[in-house]
Design an enzyme around this catalytic site. Structure first.
Site, PDB file in Angstrom:
ATOM      1  N   HIS A   1       0.807  -1.213   0.000  1.00 37.15           N
ATOM      2  CA  HIS A   1       0.000   0.000   0.000  1.00 37.15           C
ATOM      3  C   HIS A   1       0.850   1.276   0.000  1.00 37.15           C
ATOM      4  O   HIS A   1       0.325   2.361  -0.237  1.00 37.15           O
ATOM      5  CB  HIS A   1      -0.994  -0.002   1.172  1.00 37.15           C
ATOM      6  CG  HIS A   1      -0.406   0.193   2.533  1.00 37.15           C
ATOM      7  ND1 HIS A   1      -0.229  -0.843   3.418  1.00 37.15           N
ATOM      8  CD2 HIS A   1       0.024   1.293   3.169  1.00 37.15           C
ATOM      9  CE1 HIS A   1       0.266  -0.374   4.547  1.00 37.15           C
ATOM     10  NE2 HIS A   1       0.439   0.930   4.420  1.00 37.15           N
ATOM     11  N   ASN A  40       5.414   4.936   9.237  1.00 40.20           N
ATOM     12  CA  ASN A  40       6.171   3.738   9.606  1.00 40.20           C
ATOM     13  C   ASN A  40       5.888   2.564   8.668  1.00 40.20           C
ATOM     14  O   ASN A  40       6.582   1.547   8.724  1.00 40.20           O
ATOM     15  CB  ASN A  40       5.843   3.300  11.037  1.00 40.20           C
ATOM     16  CG  ASN A  40       6.714   3.966  12.077  1.00 40.20           C
ATOM     17  OD1 ASN A  40       6.253   4.822  12.825  1.00 40.20           O
ATOM     18  ND2 ASN A  40       7.985   3.592  12.125  1.00 40.20           N
ATOM     19  N   SER A  41       4.866   2.649   7.842  1.00 37.76           N
ATOM     20  CA  SER A  41       4.528   1.551   6.934  1.00 37.76           C
ATOM     21  C   SER A  41       5.740   1.121   6.132  1.00 37.76           C
ATOM     22  O   SER A  41       6.403   1.944   5.496  1.00 37.76           O
ATOM     23  CB  SER A  41       3.433   1.988   5.957  1.00 37.76           C
ATOM     24  OG  SER A  41       2.175   1.578   6.396  1.00 37.76           O
ATOM     25  N   ASP A  44       0.426  -7.758   1.562  1.00 38.02           N
ATOM     26  CA  ASP A  44       0.742  -6.327   1.644  1.00 38.02           C
ATOM     27  C   ASP A  44       2.250  -6.087   1.640  1.00 38.02           C
ATOM     28  O   ASP A  44       2.756  -5.205   2.332  1.00 38.02           O
ATOM     29  CB  ASP A  44       0.116  -5.676   2.877  1.00 38.02           C
ATOM     30  CG  ASP A  44       0.059  -4.147   2.740  1.00 38.02           C
ATOM     31  OD1 ASP A  44       0.107  -3.666   1.601  1.00 38.02           O
ATOM     32  OD2 ASP A  44      -0.013  -3.453   3.761  1.00 38.02           O
ATOM     33  N   LEU A  63      -3.795 -25.243  -0.693  1.00 37.27           N
ATOM     34  CA  LEU A  63      -4.342 -26.499  -0.192  1.00 37.27           C
ATOM     35  C   LEU A  63      -5.600 -26.886  -0.948  1.00 37.27           C
ATOM     36  O   LEU A  63      -5.839 -28.056  -1.218  1.00 37.27           O
ATOM     37  CB  LEU A  63      -4.625 -26.370   1.307  1.00 37.27           C
ATOM     38  CG  LEU A  63      -5.160 -27.589   2.036  1.00 37.27           C
ATOM     39  CD1 LEU A  63      -4.167 -28.736   1.965  1.00 37.27           C
ATOM     40  CD2 LEU A  63      -5.452 -27.234   3.502  1.00 37.27           C
ATOM     41  N   GLY A  64      -6.434 -25.900  -1.268  1.00 35.40           N
ATOM     42  CA  GLY A  64      -7.676 -26.189  -1.986  1.00 35.40           C
ATOM     43  C   GLY A  64      -8.802 -26.624  -1.058  1.00 35.40           C
ATOM     44  O   GLY A  64      -9.538 -27.563  -1.360  1.00 35.40           O
TER      45      GLY A  64
END
Length: 505
Positions: A142, A251-252, A172, A307-308
């Site tokens: 982001h 801080n992201s 993210d 995994l499905g």
């Protein structure tokens, strides 16, 4: 007189007894205990205290952590079109005041700018972490998403223009690069070894205050706050390290390190009713960061081993409803036909307890462990069925249902120039809305943003008067169109009203 002498003698005798007893018990004596090899005094000592002990010096640990981490943490200045991402600069396209549970991201937006009649640019401030000597930097998706320009400022004030190598909305995490060598990268620590209660240090650029260091402890692990899911969808992995180290907007993408200065996470979000620090922050574990960064560098996209199966976390109420004799674990609600789970023998109703001997009693923990693997990797799941546990070996698959390496796909040039990501509607969702078409999942820089006022979520039903069923057909219609293109569709909140937009290639 005689009575007075007796009282004095009794008092003297009592004092002598008291002094003798105190001396016998050790009162008034100075005790020396070895601390880091240096004798020192102590007023008291518990009976079970060792004669010698080592006392850690946390302040010294913070200095070491800061010295090692600061050169690897950079300041990222991202220029994005104003009004993008919900108009307020929120990376998840949501009004910050409307976020449930008062969760906020840490991407600061200190100002806006623009010139002439062009769309003004909104300046965002975030952080990043150098992971290689030749200029690769990890940050949050982001922070860099939709940015027209990315300026990276190193700790020594050198400034560079960065390019985006790849992004992963499901975690993210983003990977960017600057053209430089001889940089000082951070060292990765094993986030699995992180313990609740241990000291940690956060390094970043809050409020554009470059190279800021704060400290705290790990408050929890495997925390899910449903914030990445807004952009990453059902594939999102949320298993945050929760800390009380002070972090704020800006801080992201910054570093969360241990006392040795090694990376244990990338700071991503805070819990706050005001948008500034109010007690807790959340970081993506370094194990996930390392895997995602390696995938983006090697392939351009993340290789997800799937995994499905549709899963659900067990709690007391759920266990009672399903008549399950346990209060934790990950319940398999449904197994996809032909999936890795089905081929391994896993069934609906099973309870997954661990992956490769790592306990996964919460959904976030299971998704984190699986998220570290690529298609074709073998993992061992410990599964409980009918009260008995046994192991299953699962060969994870990709989104296409095989074990091949996934590569970035490029649609027709016109589709790319629109600056949008499209996705097919699920059958249930299409039936619920009673509409057929293709949804705009994300809107970036391109013709749609420049020439129309369309918003993410718009369901495209017709192109130049012809119905659209899926993304593949949309690409064919757009690629074969000559001249101006007319787009028709609806928004999910009001399918009775049709909107028309026109674009010129």
């Amino acid at each position: 007189m005689k009575k007075l002498l007796i009282i004095v003698l009794v008092a003297i005798l009592g004092g002598m007894v008291a002094l003798g007893g105190a001396n016998y018990l050790g009162w008034g004596q100075t005790k020396y205990v070895e601390v880091n090899g240096t004798p020192t005094t102590t007023l008291a000592r518990f009976s079970n205290a060792p004669e010698t002990r080592v006392v850690p010096a946390p302040t010294e640990g913070f200095v070491i952590a800061a010295d090692r981490a600061l050169p690897a943490v950079v300041h990222i200045k991202a220029s994005k079109p104003a009004g993008r991402n919900g108009g307020g600069g929120n990376p998840f396209g949501i009004d910050p005041d409307q976020l449930p549970d008062a969760f906020r991201d840490l991407f600061g937006n200190p100002g806006r700018g623009g010139n002439g009649g062009e769309m003004p640019l909104q300046q965002g401030s975030g952080s990043g972490v150098i992971i290689s000597t030749d200029g690769y930097i990890v940050s949050n998706n982001h922070v860099v998403e939709d940015a027209e320009t990315l300026e990276v400022v190193l700790n020594d004030e050198r400034t560079y223009t960065a390019t985006v190598i790849g992004t992963d909305p499901t975690t993210d995490i983003a990977l960017i690069k600057i053209d430089e060598t001889g940089l000082q990268p951070i060292q990765f620590a094993d986030s699995d070894e992180v313990k609740v209660g241990q000291w940690v240090v956060a390094v970043g650029n809050p409020f554009s205050l470059t190279s800021t260091v704060t400290a705290g402890i790990v408050s929890a692990k495997g925390r899910s706050i449903d914030i990445v899911r807004r952009s990453g969808g059902d594939m999102a992995i949320e298993s945050f390290i929760q800390t009380d180290a002070v972090v704020n907007p800006g801080n992201s993408g910054g570093a969360l390190v241990n006392q040795n200065g090694d990376l244990i996470g990338i700071n991503t979000a805070i819990s706050s009713p005001t948008g500034v620090f109010a007690g807790y922050s959340f970081a993506v574990p370094s194990a996930i960061v390392k895997k995602v960064a390696e995938d983006l560098r090697e392939f351009g996209i993340v290789q997800r081993g799937l995994l499905g199966a549709r899963i659900q976390q067990i709690n007391t109420a759920f266990a009672k409803d399903k008549d399950i004799d346990r209060d934790n674990g990950v319940y398999v609600a449904e197994v996809v036909e032909g999936s890795a789970a089905e081929e391994a023998g896993i069934r609906a109703g099973d309870v997954i307890l661990s992956v490769d001997n790592v306990s996964t009693l919460r959904s976030s923990e299971l998704l984190e462990q699986l998220g570290r693997h690529r298609p074709g990797d073998r993992v061992t799941l410990n599964v409980e069925r009918d009260g008995k546990a046994r192991d299953y070996t699962v060969v994870l698959q990709n989104t296409n249902g095989n074990t091949d390496v996934m590569l970035p796909t490029e649609g027709p040039e016109i589709v790319s120039s629109l600056g949008a990501e499209f996705e097919n509607l699920s059958e249930d969702y299409a039936n619920e809305l009673n509409v057929q078409g293709v949804a705009i999942a994300k809107l970036g820089n391109g013709l749609l943003a420049e020439q129309t006022r369309v918003r993410p979520g718009f369901i495209l039903t017709r192109v130049n008067g012809r119905s659209v069923r899926d993304v593949e057909q949309l690409e064919d219609l757009l690629d074969g169109a000559d001249g101006p293109i007319t787009l028709e569709g609806v928004y999910p909140d009001d399918t009775s009203r049709t909107y028309k937009y026109a674009i010129v290639k």
